[in-house]
Structures are given as structure tokens and as C-alpha cells.
Scaffold this active site. Structure first.
Site, PDB file in Angstrom:
ATOM      1  N   LYS A   1      -3.735  10.317  -8.023  1.00 18.08           N
ATOM      2  CA  LYS A   1      -2.769   9.920  -7.898  1.00 18.08           C
ATOM      3  C   LYS A   1      -2.279   8.460  -6.878  1.00 18.08           C
ATOM      4  O   LYS A   1      -3.083   8.896  -5.897  1.00 18.08           O
ATOM      5  CB  LYS A   1      -1.482  10.988  -6.944  1.00 18.08           C
ATOM      6  CG  LYS A   1      -0.673  10.654  -6.560  1.00 18.08           C
ATOM      7  CD  LYS A   1       0.654  11.912  -6.022  1.00 18.08           C
ATOM      8  CE  LYS A   1       2.297  11.129  -5.974  1.00 18.08           C
ATOM      9  NZ  LYS A   1       2.400  12.267  -5.603  1.00 18.08           N
TER      10      LYS A   1
ATOM     11  N   ARG B   1      11.870   8.713  -4.271  1.00 16.89           N
ATOM     12  CA  ARG B   1      12.368   9.158  -3.073  1.00 16.89           C
ATOM     13  C   ARG B   1      13.997   8.679  -3.032  1.00 16.89           C
ATOM     14  O   ARG B   1      14.055  10.496  -2.037  1.00 16.89           O
ATOM     15  CB  ARG B   1      11.468   8.112  -2.451  1.00 16.89           C
ATOM     16  CG  ARG B   1       9.800   8.603  -2.217  1.00 16.89           C
ATOM     17  CD  ARG B   1       9.226   7.850  -1.353  1.00 16.89           C
ATOM     18  NE  ARG B   1       8.177   7.763  -1.867  1.00 16.89           N
ATOM     19  CZ  ARG B   1       6.233   7.071  -1.746  1.00 16.89           C
ATOM     20  NH1 ARG B   1       6.765   6.019  -0.655  1.00 16.89           N
ATOM     21  NH2 ARG B   1       5.801   7.544  -1.934  1.00 16.89           N
TER      22      ARG B   1
ATOM     23  N   LYS C   1       1.694   6.680   2.390  1.00 19.28           N
ATOM     24  CA  LYS C   1       0.703   7.925   2.069  1.00 19.28           C
ATOM     25  C   LYS C   1      -0.486   6.732   1.376  1.00 19.28           C
ATOM     26  O   LYS C   1      -1.434   7.544   0.681  1.00 19.28           O
ATOM     27  CB  LYS C   1       1.996   8.232   0.731  1.00 19.28           C
ATOM     28  CG  LYS C   1       3.045   8.996   0.537  1.00 19.28           C
ATOM     29  CD  LYS C   1       3.259  10.031   0.053  1.00 19.28           C
ATOM     30  CE  LYS C   1       4.695  10.296   0.532  1.00 19.28           C
ATOM     31  NZ  LYS C   1       5.385  11.314  -0.396  1.00 19.28           N
TER      32      LYS C   1
ATOM     33  N   GLU D   1     -12.259  12.358  -8.029  1.00 20.22           N
ATOM     34  CA  GLU D   1     -10.996  13.716  -7.507  1.00 20.22           C
ATOM     35  C   GLU D   1     -11.002  14.135  -9.064  1.00 20.22           C
ATOM     36  O   GLU D   1     -10.914  15.703  -8.172  1.00 20.22           O
ATOM     37  CB  GLU D   1      -9.694  12.697  -7.417  1.00 20.22           C
ATOM     38  CG  GLU D   1      -9.514  11.762  -5.958  1.00 20.22           C
ATOM     39  CD  GLU D   1      -9.893  12.617  -5.281  1.00 20.22           C
ATOM     40  OE1 GLU D   1      -9.342  14.120  -5.231  1.00 20.22           O
ATOM     41  OE2 GLU D   1      -8.922  12.241  -3.763  1.00 20.22           O
TER      42      GLU D   1
ATOM     43  N   LYS E   1      -1.286   9.354 -12.511  1.00 18.11           N
ATOM     44  CA  LYS E   1       0.012   9.054 -11.681  1.00 18.11           C
ATOM     45  C   LYS E   1       0.154   7.341 -10.809  1.00 18.11           C
ATOM     46  O   LYS E   1      -0.655   7.006 -10.357  1.00 18.11           O
ATOM     47  CB  LYS E   1       1.065  10.409 -10.851  1.00 18.11           C
ATOM     48  CG  LYS E   1       1.706   9.747 -10.425  1.00 18.11           C
ATOM     49  CD  LYS E   1       2.579  11.085 -10.076  1.00 18.11           C
ATOM     50  CE  LYS E   1       4.017  10.762  -9.152  1.00 18.11           C
ATOM     51  NZ  LYS E   1       4.313  11.571  -7.970  1.00 18.11           N
TER      52      LYS E   1
ATOM     53  N   SER F   1       9.125   7.367 -11.443  1.00 14.45           N
ATOM     54  CA  SER F   1      10.333   6.558 -11.777  1.00 14.45           C
ATOM     55  C   SER F   1      11.022   5.146 -11.423  1.00 14.45           C
ATOM     56  O   SER F   1      12.421   4.894 -12.379  1.00 14.45           O
ATOM     57  CB  SER F   1      11.094   7.306 -10.218  1.00 14.45           C
ATOM     58  OG  SER F   1       9.819   6.836  -8.939  1.00 14.45           O
TER      59      SER F   1
ATOM     60  N   TYR G   1      11.160  11.299 -17.463  1.00 15.11           N
ATOM     61  CA  TYR G   1      12.461  11.056 -17.650  1.00 15.11           C
ATOM     62  C   TYR G   1      12.934  10.692 -18.907  1.00 15.11           C
ATOM     63  O   TYR G   1      14.108  10.539 -18.747  1.00 15.11           O
ATOM     64  CB  TYR G   1      12.835   9.922 -16.252  1.00 15.11           C
ATOM     65  CG  TYR G   1      12.840  10.833 -15.235  1.00 15.11           C
ATOM     66  CD1 TYR G   1      12.655  11.458 -14.199  1.00 15.11           C
ATOM     67  CD2 TYR G   1      11.690   9.388 -14.286  1.00 15.11           C
ATOM     68  CE1 TYR G   1      12.033  11.998 -12.957  1.00 15.11           C
ATOM     69  CE2 TYR G   1      10.678  10.293 -13.017  1.00 15.11           C
ATOM     70  CZ  TYR G   1      11.065  11.228 -12.617  1.00 15.11           C
ATOM     71  OH  TYR G   1      10.358  12.053 -11.220  1.00 15.11           O
TER      72      TYR G   1
HETATM   73  C1  PBG Z   1       5.722  13.982  -4.179  1.00 14.09           C
HETATM   74  C2  PBG Z   1       5.861  13.641  -5.376  1.00 14.09           C
HETATM   75  C3  PBG Z   1       6.606  11.497  -5.856  1.00 14.09           C
HETATM   76  C4  PBG Z   1       6.382  11.930  -7.234  1.00 14.09           C
HETATM   77  C5  PBG Z   1       5.926  13.205  -7.656  1.00 14.09           C
HETATM   78  N1  PBG Z   1       5.743  13.588  -6.458  1.00 14.09           N
HETATM   79  C6  PBG Z   1       7.130  11.082  -5.071  1.00 14.09           C
HETATM   80  C7  PBG Z   1       5.594  10.298  -3.143  1.00 14.09           C
HETATM   81  O1  PBG Z   1       4.578  11.444  -3.586  1.00 14.09           O
HETATM   82  O2  PBG Z   1       5.879  10.106  -2.784  1.00 14.09           O
HETATM   83  C8  PBG Z   1       6.743  10.239  -7.386  1.00 14.09           C
HETATM   84  C9  PBG Z   1       7.602  10.978  -9.240  1.00 14.09           C
HETATM   85  C10 PBG Z   1       8.745   9.714  -9.222  1.00 14.09           C
HETATM   86  O3  PBG Z   1       7.767   8.411  -8.621  1.00 14.09           O
HETATM   87  O4  PBG Z   1       8.815   9.491 -10.328  1.00 14.09           O
HETATM   88  N2  PBG Z   1       4.847  14.141  -3.464  1.00 14.09           N
END
Ligand code: PBG
Length: 336
Positions: A205, A215, A228, A244, A259, A285, A324
Site C-alpha cells: 500500500k 478521507r 502517512k 512486503e 493499492k 477513491s 466503487y
Molecule cells: C485506511 C484506508 C484508506 C483507504 C482504504 N483504507 C485511506 C488511507 O490509507 O489513507 C483508501 C481507499 C480509497 O481511497 O478508496 N487505512
């Protein structure tokens, strides 16, 4: 590779357009096929009854109260979608520095899980394991003096995975990127007798700017202090992604995820080739927002770019995709 292709046939004896001339022929030679069985549908849930709130930065996506989520899950099940993923909007008053709402057995996520388990048999329920919806700092782990603590965060994540499993969730999907969390969660689940409950690790990720609409949807953007980058991966790296993924498989992950999706399909290909385990990617998203936002302006054809992008995930080596657009895609695939 280049040599092999260049020595296989020559124009004009070979004409690559021959196989493409007719629809039936194109179908016959198609190498990859998207199916409804490849889809996982992420859904945002909120408090209330018969309540839905549009997510401004994700046109067409609503946050749903639990009763409406149950209806949505039924619809998804009836379309043949194998699984839904739950993401909660948490009341800001319930957010604390220790994110204890993450392991509240009466919290929104657990209520959503048990409601779907009770009335919608035949659909899998996937739950994120991460503290960001519940953390007043907006981070996936516990923060002290500006540092995201690893091992203390893992302890909280283990508690979260247990309550979510006790509520009936089928797949725990740690998205926090703390070191060692897969092994700790696997052990805790096994110790409690949950040998059959699965783990899909968000193994690779990346710290991505494509998560912003998410968010907004869960209401964590206001809370997030900083970025992050000390736990999510640097988007410059792919060898590190293999490390990982390798760690997570050794620690007991049943399935792994990359991701975001579209800008990271090279990572999917490397992971699939290197490990051959069930491999997923998340069309996140921001990817949804850019496609849907352009389609809403008439610049793209939503139905076409949705199926094209999802087929691209399959081509890259994905066994499935979190999107989505899952319900739209399932309807389109049913029509074909
Ligand atoms: C939280 C999480 C996130 C997403 C899925 N789980 C956001 C992040 O890590 O800030 C993102 C999913 C998306 O953007 O559709 N840990």
C-alpha cells in the site's frame, strides 16, 4: 521475448487484423475476461436510520445507514458480487488518541457486519483493519510525540480484528502497513478458534494522493496531521513491494492486495509473477473520482472506461478488484 515475436510470421502472409475483424472472432481470441466474480464492493456506512449522504468528491457514491447498507448488500449479492467491504464514518466525538472505538464491539462497523450477516447470507464481508477512522490524529496507527508507534498499534489492530471477526466478518483486511501485523492478527484469530477466517493484507500500500476522496467520505481528512509516508510505501519502489508481500504471505496472509490500482499495475504484475498467490488491487477513491468526474462532464463514457479499466486489472494479473463501480460493472456484465 522480442526475438520470439519478430520471428513468428510476417506481413503480408500474417495479418494481425484478421482475428480482429468480427465481434465473434474478437471474443474467441480474447485473453482476459472480467466477471462479476472478480468484484469486491467497498461501501461507506454512517449512523442513523434510512439515511444516506452523498460523498461530494465521489459523485454517485453515498454513505449509508446500516438498514440501507443491508439493502445494498442484498442487491450486490443478487447481482453475484462475492463480497462487500465496510468503511465507517465515525462521530468525531468518538475519536481518541488511542482509537479505542476501533475495537468497540457495539460500534458502527460491528453493527453493520452483524446486520448483513443476519439478513444477507451468501455474501462475504471484508473489513479494514486500521485505526484512521477512529483516531483523533487521523493516522492508521497510534501517534505519540509525532511518531506512529508500530508495536502498540499492532496490539490495537489485533483487538479490532477480533471484534470484527466476532461480529461475523469473513475477511480481515489490514490496511495500516505496520510491520508484523499480519502474523499478530493470524495468531490472535487462531488462538480464538477462528482458523477459517481469512486475511487479505493490503500488502503493498503506497502513500498516495489518490486517497483524498476516501478521507472525505469517512471524515478523516480534517483529523489527519501530516502524511502517512513513514508507514505507507514510497511510490518510487517495487522491489520493496515484493518484500512486503513476501513477509505477509509468510505471516499467514491468504490473499494480498496492491493499492492504489491503475497507476500501480506494474506492481500487480510483479507480485503475481513472483508469488502466484491470490492477488487483488484497489481502484481507489481518487481513481473513481477522476473517471466519474470526467464522465459526469461528458468527457468520458463511464460504462466503457469502467469495464476497460477493470479488464486492465485482470490483464495485469489481478484475481479480483475492489471498486466503487462494482454494482455498475456487475449490471453491465449481466447485460452482455
Ligand atoms: C485506511 C484506508 C484508506 C483507504 C482504504 N483504507 C485511506 C488511507 O490509507 O489513507 C483508501 C481507499 C480509497 O481511497 O478508496 N487505512
Amino acid at each position: 521475448m522480442a526475438k520470439r515475436y519478430s520471428t513468428l510470421g510476417r506481413y503480408p502472409t500474417t495479418r494481425l487484423r484478421r482475428n480482429r475483424r468480427e465481434d465473434w472472432s474478437r471474443r474467441l481470441v480474447a485473453e482476459h475476461k472480467l466477471s462479476v466474480n472478480d468484484l469486491i464492493w467497498p461501501v461507506f456506512v454512517q449512523e442513523g436510520k434510512n439515511a444516506r449522504t452523498p460523498v461530494a468528491s465521489m459523485p454517485g457514491v453515498d454513505r449509508l445507514s446500516v438498514d440501507l447498507f443491508v439493502e445494498a448488500a442484498k442487491q450486490a449479492r443478487d447481482l453475484g458480487i462475492p463480497a462487500v467491504a465496510i468503511f465507517p464514518e465515525t462521530d468525531p466525538a468518538a475519536k481518541t488518541p488511542d482509537a479505542r472505538e476501533a475495537y468497540n464491539p457495539d460500534g458502527l462497523v460491528c453493527r453493520a457486519i452483524s446486520a448483513v450477516k443476519k439478513s444477507v447470507p451468501g455474501i462475504g464481508i471484508l473489513c479494514d483493519v486500521a485505526l484512521d477512522p477512529f483516531n483523533s490524529d487521523g493516522h492508521d496507527g497510534i501517534v505519540r510525540d509525532g511518531i506512529i508507534l508500530n508495536d502498540e498499534s499492532v496490539e490495537a489492530l489485533v483487538k479490532q480484528a477480533i471484534v470484527q471477526t466476532e461480529a461475523g466478518a469473513d475477511i480481515q483486511a489490514p490496511s495500516d502497513m505496520m510491520d508484523g501485523r499480519i502474523g499478530a492478527i493470524r495468531k490472535a484469530l487462531d488462538d480464538k478458534g477462528y482458523q477459517h477466517e481469512q486475511i487479505m493484507s493490503y500488502a503493498a500500500k503506497y502513500a498516495s494522493a489518490f486517497y483524498n476522496p476516501f478521507r472525505d467520505a469517512i471524515g478523516s481528512s480534517g483529523a489527519l496531521k501530516g502524511d502517512k509516508k513513514t508507514y505507507q510505501m514510497d511510490y518510487a519502489n517495487t522491489d520493496e513491494a515484493l518484500r512486503e508481500v513476501g513477509f505477509d504471505i509468510e505471516e499467514g496472509a491468504d490473499m494480498v492486495m496492491v493499492k492504489p490500482g491503475m497507476p500501480y499495475l506494474d506492481v500487480v504484475r510483479r507480485v503475481k509473477d513472483a508469488f502466484g498467490v491470490p492477488t487483488y488491487a484497489y481502484q481507489v477513491s481518487g481513481e473513481y473520482a477522476m473517471l466519474k468526474g470526467a464522465a459526469d462532464r461528458g468527457w468520458l463514457d463511464w460504462d466503457k472506461v469502467l469495464i476497460e479499466t477493470l479488464t486492465g486489472f485482470k490483464r495485469a494479473g489481478c484475481d479480483g478488484i475492489l471498486t466503487y463501480g462494482a454494482v455498475d460493472a456487475a449490471r453491465l456484465l449481466a447485460k452482455k
